[in-house]
Motif scaffolding. Structure first.
Motif, PDB file in Angstrom:
ATOM      1  N   GLU A   1      -1.934  27.174   6.982  1.00 55.69           N
ATOM      2  CA  GLU A   1      -2.448  27.429   5.645  1.00 55.69           C
ATOM      3  C   GLU A   1      -1.506  28.365   4.885  1.00 55.69           C
ATOM      4  O   GLU A   1      -0.872  29.235   5.473  1.00 55.69           O
ATOM      5  CB  GLU A   1      -3.840  28.053   5.716  1.00 55.69           C
ATOM      6  N   PRO A   2      -1.409  28.214   3.572  1.00 50.18           N
ATOM      7  CA  PRO A   2      -0.565  29.117   2.788  1.00 50.18           C
ATOM      8  C   PRO A   2      -1.186  30.506   2.666  1.00 50.18           C
ATOM      9  O   PRO A   2      -2.375  30.698   2.934  1.00 50.18           O
ATOM     10  CB  PRO A   2      -0.485  28.416   1.427  1.00 50.18           C
ATOM     11  N   GLY A   3      -0.371  31.452   2.274  1.00 55.31           N
ATOM     12  CA  GLY A   3      -0.837  32.816   2.066  1.00 55.31           C
ATOM     13  C   GLY A   3      -0.684  33.681   3.297  1.00 55.31           C
ATOM     14  O   GLY A   3      -0.096  33.280   4.307  1.00 55.31           O
ATOM     15  N   ASN A   4      -1.221  34.905   3.217  1.00 54.95           N
ATOM     16  CA  ASN A   4      -1.165  35.849   4.326  1.00 54.95           C
ATOM     17  C   ASN A   4      -2.278  35.522   5.323  1.00 54.95           C
ATOM     18  O   ASN A   4      -3.460  35.565   4.989  1.00 54.95           O
ATOM     19  CB  ASN A   4      -1.326  37.287   3.818  1.00 54.95           C
TER      20      ASN A   4
ATOM     21  N   GLU B   1       7.685  27.127   1.492  1.00 57.04           N
ATOM     22  CA  GLU B   1       7.713  25.699   1.770  1.00 57.04           C
ATOM     23  C   GLU B   1       8.381  24.957   0.611  1.00 57.04           C
ATOM     24  O   GLU B   1       8.574  25.519  -0.474  1.00 57.04           O
ATOM     25  CB  GLU B   1       6.285  25.183   1.971  1.00 57.04           C
ATOM     26  N   PRO B   2       8.766  23.703   0.818  1.00 56.93           N
ATOM     27  CA  PRO B   2       9.350  22.925  -0.303  1.00 56.93           C
ATOM     28  C   PRO B   2       8.447  22.873  -1.523  1.00 56.93           C
ATOM     29  O   PRO B   2       8.921  22.739  -2.653  1.00 56.93           O
ATOM     30  CB  PRO B   2       9.520  21.530   0.318  1.00 56.93           C
ATOM     31  N   THR B   3       7.128  22.985  -1.301  1.00 54.56           N
ATOM     32  CA  THR B   3       6.190  22.991  -2.420  1.00 54.56           C
ATOM     33  C   THR B   3       6.212  24.303  -3.195  1.00 54.56           C
ATOM     34  O   THR B   3       5.656  24.390  -4.286  1.00 54.56           O
ATOM     35  CB  THR B   3       4.761  22.757  -1.914  1.00 54.56           C
ATOM     36  N   GLY B   4       6.858  25.327  -2.612  1.00 60.39           N
ATOM     37  CA  GLY B   4       6.896  26.635  -3.249  1.00 60.39           C
ATOM     38  C   GLY B   4       5.814  27.569  -2.778  1.00 60.39           C
ATOM     39  O   GLY B   4       5.801  28.748  -3.142  1.00 60.39           O
ATOM     40  N   ALA B   5       4.885  27.078  -1.940  1.00 59.06           N
ATOM     41  CA  ALA B   5       3.787  27.920  -1.451  1.00 59.06           C
ATOM     42  C   ALA B   5       4.259  28.757  -0.265  1.00 59.06           C
ATOM     43  O   ALA B   5       4.851  28.223   0.671  1.00 59.06           O
ATOM     44  CB  ALA B   5       2.608  27.036  -1.029  1.00 59.06           C
TER      45      ALA B   5
END
Length: 267
Positions: free
Chosen positions: A142-145, A198-202
């Motif tokens: 999952e993205p984020g911390n 990530e490539p998505t920028g997230a």
């Protein structure tokens, strides 16, 4: 995990001698390294640049006479370095980014470093240390911390603030552990929790766990480990297996049971 079957992003094995060899011996090391590079299919030469600098008003630098390090490497299709050997005047390093297993890597260490060690030992028949270093990497789904608590179990290397926190943090621990009267282990455990784009920028949480174990033969007041040229491989086989065993024990102390199974450290 960094790889499909394990988390190892980089592995290195380092053999150090008690002092630097002369330029004549180092030239022979280079010839052997070239043969090893051909055998291992390492087509790209590398050179290690060196420089000197002084700190303080009255420091004088000696003339720079030490030959620069050199080596050879190969690239994977991804563009990253796959395998590399680097020779310096007092030691040699084997680095792998496409690590498979100790059963495969161990004979490679014995053969490659053993062939190179024979040249060093003709002039300096004394080993200072042998070390292995593993960089394990995990990235959150999952993205984020994301909290890294599930990765670790309570252990002597892990700071309390790193158990439940979900913010980036860094910690480095190191200790000498006596092996016998003439040698001691140095164990370094480095935790680095940050982010990876990530490539998505997230941004995703990126966990790096670096474990270095070195067996050192430079105990004050004790003689060094002397090695005859013909015994290089047998000695290297024994000490490398010993050092790897300590590293595996430390990994077992740090990672949770689920993650030890995930990386193939236990069945």
């Amino acid at each position: 995990m960094r790889r499909t079957r394990h988390a190892i992003g980089e592995f290195s094995a380092t053999l150090k001698f008690f002092q630097a060899v002369s330029s004549n011996t180092f030239a022979k090391v280079k010839q052997t390294a070239q043969r090893e590079a051909t055998r291992l299919e390492l087509p790209v030469p590398i050179r290690q640049q060196t420089f000197q600098f002084a700190i303080g008003p009255n420091v004088q630098l000696p003339p720079a006479q030490m030959p620069e390090g050199f080596g050879f490497h190969s690239f994977a299709r991804t563009g990253e370095i796959e395998t590399a050997i680097l020779c310096e005047t007092d030691g040699v390093v084997l680095t792998l980014h496409d690590y498979d297993s100790w059963q495969i890597v161990h004979p490679m260490i014995v053969e490659t470093l053993g062939n190179l060690a024979e040249e060093y030992l003709t002039e300096v028949p004394a080993v200072r240390s042998f070390a292995v270093q593993y960089l394990n990497e995990f990235k959150s789904h999952e993205p984020g911390n994301v909290s890294t608590a599930e990765v670790f179990k309570p252990n002597r290397w892990l700071p309390k603030f790193g158990v439940e926190g979900d913010q980036p943090w860094h910690c480095h621990s190191g200790v000498f552990i006596p092996r016998d009267a003439r040698s001691r282990f140095l164990v370094n455990v480095n935790f680095d929790i940050g982010t990876s784009l990530e490539p998505t920028g997230a941004p995703h949480t990126l966990l790096k766990l670096l474990i270095l174990v070195s067996l050192n033969f430079d105990v004050q007041g004790q003689p060094p480990l002397t090695v005859a040229v013909g015994d290089a491989r047998e000695v290297l086989k024994e000490i490398s297996d010993t050092v790897h065993g300590v590293e595996k024990d430390v990994l077992g102390e740090v990672l949770s049971e689920d993650y030890l199974k995930m990386v193939g450290a236990i069945k």
